[in-house]
Write a protein that holds these residues in place. Structure first.
Motif, short mmCIF file in Angstrom:
data_model
loop_
_atom_site.label_atom_id
_atom_site.label_comp_id
_atom_site.label_asym_id
_atom_site.label_seq_id
_atom_site.Cartn_x
_atom_site.Cartn_y
_atom_site.Cartn_z
N LYS A 91 4.18 1.52 -0.86
CA LYS A 91 4.92 1.56 -2.03
C LYS A 91 3.94 2.18 -3.36
O LYS A 91 4.28 2.83 -4.12
CB LYS A 91 5.16 -0.07 -2.71
CG LYS A 91 6.54 -0.34 -1.86
CD LYS A 91 6.78 -2.00 -2.30
CE LYS A 91 7.92 -2.27 -3.01
NZ LYS A 91 8.18 -3.54 -2.98
N SER A 92 2.76 1.66 -3.44
CA SER A 92 1.93 2.10 -4.30
C SER A 92 1.48 3.56 -4.16
O SER A 92 1.56 4.37 -5.04
CB SER A 92 0.58 1.44 -4.48
OG SER A 92 -0.32 1.96 -5.27
N ALA A 93 1.44 4.12 -2.97
CA ALA A 93 1.18 5.60 -2.73
C ALA A 93 2.29 6.17 -3.13
O ALA A 93 2.07 7.44 -3.56
CB ALA A 93 0.85 5.73 -1.29
N ALA B 18 4.52 5.51 -5.49
CA ALA B 18 4.73 5.42 -6.80
C ALA B 18 3.62 6.41 -7.65
O ALA B 18 4.06 7.19 -8.67
CB ALA B 18 4.31 4.10 -7.44
N ASN B 19 2.36 6.43 -7.14
CA ASN B 19 1.47 7.51 -7.76
C ASN B 19 1.47 8.87 -7.06
O ASN B 19 0.65 9.58 -7.63
CB ASN B 19 0.00 6.70 -7.64
CG ASN B 19 -0.84 6.74 -6.45
OD1 ASN B 19 -0.24 7.55 -5.41
ND2 ASN B 19 -1.52 5.84 -6.33
N GLY B 20 2.48 8.90 -6.11
CA GLY B 20 2.51 10.55 -5.87
C GLY B 20 1.50 10.77 -4.62
O GLY B 20 1.28 11.98 -4.16
N SER B 21 0.77 10.04 -4.01
CA SER B 21 -0.36 10.31 -3.07
C SER B 21 0.05 10.10 -1.65
O SER B 21 -0.61 10.15 -0.80
CB SER B 21 -1.61 9.56 -3.39
OG SER B 21 -1.32 8.03 -3.29
N GLU C 255 0.78 -1.25 -0.08
CA GLU C 255 -0.04 -0.08 0.14
C GLU C 255 0.69 1.15 -0.21
O GLU C 255 0.64 2.18 -0.62
CB GLU C 255 -0.81 -0.06 1.13
CG GLU C 255 -1.78 1.03 1.43
CD GLU C 255 -2.62 1.24 2.75
OE1 GLU C 255 -2.95 2.04 3.22
OE2 GLU C 255 -2.90 -0.08 3.18
#
Length: 99
Positions: free
Chosen positions: A64-66, A68-71, A62
């Motif tokens: 890592k994904s945040a 990666a997408n800048g959130s 979770e």
């Protein structure tokens, strides 16, 4: 200025030898007949810990994904509070200190 290395040995073990001795002692097998028994309560906690993952993989993904997408955002107050609390905890665990 000349450094005088003529200090006589006092029979102490040098740091290198001490490290080797410590390493050898820590890798030596336990004496036969030595037993350790855990209470029923500790055995229960040991079983629970053995089944628990060391890392929460879902949470890691979770984050890592945040990132990666800048959130992903950092709350500096929460980070500071956590650091202060961990220092308080470490200080209170040291013998001879009052917290």
């Amino acid at each position: 200025m000349k450094i005088d290395n003529s200090i006589k040995s006092t029979g102490q073990v040098s740091g290198e030898n001490r490290t080797r001795e410590t390493r050898a002692a820590s890798t030596a097998p336990a004496q036969s007949g030595t037993q350790v028994a855990l209470s029923a309560g500790l055995q229960k906690y040991e079983a629970v810990l053995a089944q628990s993952p060391v890392v929460d993989s879902a949470k890691v993904e979770e984050i890592k994904s945040a990132i990666a997408n800048g959130s992903f955002s950092v709350n500096p107050e929460k980070v500071a509070d956590g650091l202060i609390e961990s220092v308080r905890s470490m200080l209170s665990a040291q013998p001879g200190t009052a917290a």
